[in-house]
Design a protein around this motif. Sequence first.
Motif: not given
Length: 266
Positions: A86-100
Motif C-alpha cells: 500500500f503506497s502513500t498515494e493509494n489513499w487516493n483510491r475510493p474509500g470503499e477500496e481503501v477500507s477493504f
Amino acid sequence: MSRALATDSPMASALTSGPRPLGLPAELDQARLPRHVALIMDGNGRWARRRGLPRVMGHREGVEALKRTLRLCSDWGIGTLTAYAFSTENWNRPGEEVSFLMALFERVLQRELQGLERERVRIRFLGNLEPLPLGLQRLIADAMARTAANEGIRFNVCTNYGGRAELVEAARRLAERVARGELDPAAIDETRFAAELHTAGENDPDLLIRTSGEQRISNFLLWQLAYAEMHITDVLWPDFDQAALLAALLDYQSRQRRFGGVDSPG
Ligand code: IPE
Ligand code: IPE
Ligand code: MG
C-alpha cells in the motif's frame, strides 16, 4: 516452506549458502540467487475486471499470490523479500477500496501469524504506520515483536510506504540532530543516511519485480533500488506463480551487474 524451513533443518539458518535447497529448480544457480527481492504487486484490479468481478476480489486473490511467493522465496533460499502492499498515494483510491484493503490486511495478519511464526519468518512492516487503523497497528506491532528473533526469510511489507516521504523523514531526523548539536553535518554520509530509512539494516534489493507490465517505480524504495536489476512481467499479480518467479530469477541470472564499472577491465 514447511519442508525446507522446519526448525531443525539446516536451511533455517543457512539461507543463501549451505546445501542446495530441495525444490530449487535445476536451471537456477544457487550461488547467484538474489539475496533480496523487491516486489511491486500490481494488477489486482485488472485481474478482477477481466473476470467481471469487483476490483477488491483481485486484492483478495493477490494475498494468495503473496503467500505463494513468500513460500517459494523461503524454500529456494532467498534471504529477504520486500513487497509493496500500500503506497502513500493509494489513499487516493475510493474509500470503499481503501477500507477493504485495511480490513484485508487485518484479517490476513490475524490468520497467518501462527504460520509465519512456525516457518520462522521475520515479518516487518515498513512505512508510516500511524495513519493505519488502530486494530491493524496493534496486530502489526504484535507480529513484528513475535517474529523479531526469527532466522528464516526476512519478509518486509511496505504499508503506507512512499519513497519520497521516507527520504524527507530521514533528512528531517538528521537535521534535528544537527540542530541539537549532536551531529556534525560533515559526518552525514551514505551509510548514516541509509541508517535513517525504514530499511535500515537490510541489504539493498538485487532484483525488483513488477507485475502487470507497468514500467515505473511508483515511489517504491527510491534510494534502495539504485542498482537493482528490474524484471517487468505482463503477468497480473494474482496470477504470479512458480513459473513467473522462476522466469524473473532466470532473467536476473542472465544479467551482467556492473555497478558503474566495466565488464572486464583491460
Ligand atoms: C495492486 O493492484 C494492489 C495495490 C496497489 C494495493 P492494483 O489495485 O493497482 O491493480 P490495477 O493496477 O488497478 O490493475
Ligand atoms: C504501486 O501500484 C503500489 C502498490 C503495488 C502497492 P499502483 O497501482 O498504486 O501504481 P500506479 O498508480 O500504477 O503507478
Ligand atoms: Mg495498479
